[in-house]
Design an enzyme around this catalytic site. Structure first.
Site, PDB file in Angstrom:
ATOM      1  N   ASP A   1      -3.578   6.677  11.485  1.00  0.00           N
ATOM      2  CA  ASP A   1      -2.685   6.207  10.429  1.00  0.00           C
ATOM      3  C   ASP A   1      -1.417   7.048  10.412  1.00  0.00           C
ATOM      4  OD1 ASP A   1      -1.400   5.288   8.200  1.00  0.00           O
ATOM      5  OD2 ASP A   1      -3.126   5.431   6.857  1.00  0.00           O
TER       6      ASP A   1
ATOM      7  N   SER B   1       0.813  -1.219   0.000  1.00  0.00           N
ATOM      8  CA  SER B   1       0.000   0.000   0.000  1.00  0.00           C
ATOM      9  C   SER B   1       0.845   1.267   0.000  1.00  0.00           C
ATOM     10  CB  SER B   1      -0.937   0.007   1.210  1.00  0.00           C
ATOM     11  OG  SER B   1      -0.224  -0.068   2.424  1.00  0.00           O
TER      12      SER B   1
ATOM     13  N   HIS C   1       0.904   5.448   6.348  1.00  0.00           N
ATOM     14  CA  HIS C   1       0.779   5.961   4.987  1.00  0.00           C
ATOM     15  C   HIS C   1       1.024   7.474   4.959  1.00  0.00           C
ATOM     16  CE1 HIS C   1      -1.746   2.233   5.012  1.00  0.00           C
ATOM     17  NE2 HIS C   1      -0.984   2.016   3.943  1.00  0.00           N
TER      18      HIS C   1
END
Length: 349
Positions: free
Chosen positions: A327, A103, A330
């Site tokens: 998060d 990802s 990312h």
């Protein structure tokens, strides 16, 4: 004139002309430097890019601050050449570029698409997905930009006993990799996942099938398998190969000398200066040692150190899970992954 003095003078002249070296990549370490505030950034308006998924689209998800978008990476002793979409599209007309990884690679891939798409008004494109491979084709230039969603680079196959991670095989995807002119690989984030968080049931190496094994050993074996494939199948005259290093997460404020911070939540500025307080991830040393064995065929995109400074640029609660998650893995798009791609652009020139 002494040849050393003449060479030094020539190098200084090349550095000073127009603010950067004529061939910066020959003299400059793009991966050492610092982040500087620059009002001309970001490179594009994320609201004008159709490729950004919800997990990375921090502005659309309601992030209220904007300063994290305004930092430019400044290498020591030279400058990155500014991204020129027209020039890039023409240079890579009728070529194919593939990103291969997890990802975080998807994060970078979408940034790369945005940089190209927004740089040329009326840039026509098509999109398709076949299995794990997504392709965006920029129609007026014939450029294909692809993403292979691939967590480990080595094969993961379904058998009667369950899903098996094969540490000694890349056969399932390798033929599709070879169809491209440029390849950018990445793997690390999933190697440490255990229990229900890992996507495989068994791991296999040389006909030995196990329920699990030391993950650092598994990581090394997987990288050596990928290296073997590169050594035997990549022709550097036809295909340029890059390997991108560990992308750092920010879940512990002690790493940036702020023990009161539990994670990246609420961070709005990077660590300034050229020295990061925390240590580099041990996996980076593993990657560098193994990839370094075939450095004539693979260029290392060493983005770990420069990304460590950017505790401010993660989605936090403006990502995939909203306020129910944090998060710090990312990156927002636009953001840090644009810099990864600016460096890639300079290395491809």
């Amino acid at each position: 004139m002494n040849i050393f003095i003449f060479s030094s003078f020539l190098l200084l002249l090349l550095v000073n002309q127009n603010g950067y070296q004529i061939d910066a990549k020959e003299y400059c370490n793009f991966f050492k430097g610092s982040w500087v505030f620059d009002e001309t950034y970001p490179l594009y308006n994320s609201s004008q890019c159709p490729f950004i998924e919800h997990v990375f689209n921090c502005q659309r998800n309601g992030r209220p601050d904007h300063n994290y978008l305004k930092y430019r990476w400044q290498p020591q002793g030279c400058h990155l050449k500014s991204f020129c979409g027209y020039g890039f599209l023409n240079k890579f007309r009728n070529k194919s570029i593939m990103f291969v990884g997890d990802s975080l690679t998807r994060d970078q891939y979408q940034s790369f698409l945005c940089m190209i798409y927004t740089s040329v008004p009326g840039n026509r494109y098509t999109q398709k997905r076949e299995g794990d491979i997504s392709t965006v084709t920029f129609l007026d230039y014939g450029l294909e930009v692809k993403l292979d969603r691939n967590l480990y680079l080595v094969d993961m196959v379904r058998e009667d006993i369950g899903t098996v991670l094969k540490l000694d095989s890349v056969a399932n995807k390798a033929s599709k990799w070879l169809q491209n002119d440029v390849l950018i690989f990445n793997t690390f984030a999933w190697w440490g996942r255990k229990g229900n968080r890992k996507p495989w049931d068994f791991v296999r190496f040389r006909n030995n099938t196990m329920e699990d094994m030391d993950r650092t050993v598994a990581f090394k074996l997987g990288l050596y398998t990928w290296i073997w494939w590169v050594e035997h199948f990549i022709d550097p005259a036809k295909t340029r190969v890059f390997f991108q290093t560990v992308s750092p997460a920010h879940y512990n404020g002690r790493e940036w000398d702020d023990p009161n911070s539990k994670n990246c939540g609420g961070e709005t500025e990077p660590v300034l200066g050229s020295e990061y307080p925390g240590s580099l991830p041990p996996a980076l040393g593993v990657q560098k040692r193994i990839i370094g064995t075939i450095k004539t065929k693979v260029k290392l995109l060493d983005i770990t150190h420069l990304s460590q400074f950017r505790k401010d640029a993660h989605p936090t609660v403006y990502g995939e899970f909203g306020k129910s998650g944090m998060d710090c893995l990312h990156w927002c798009v636009a953001g840090v992954t644009d810099t990864w791609n600016e460096i890639l652009y300079n290395l491809l020139l």
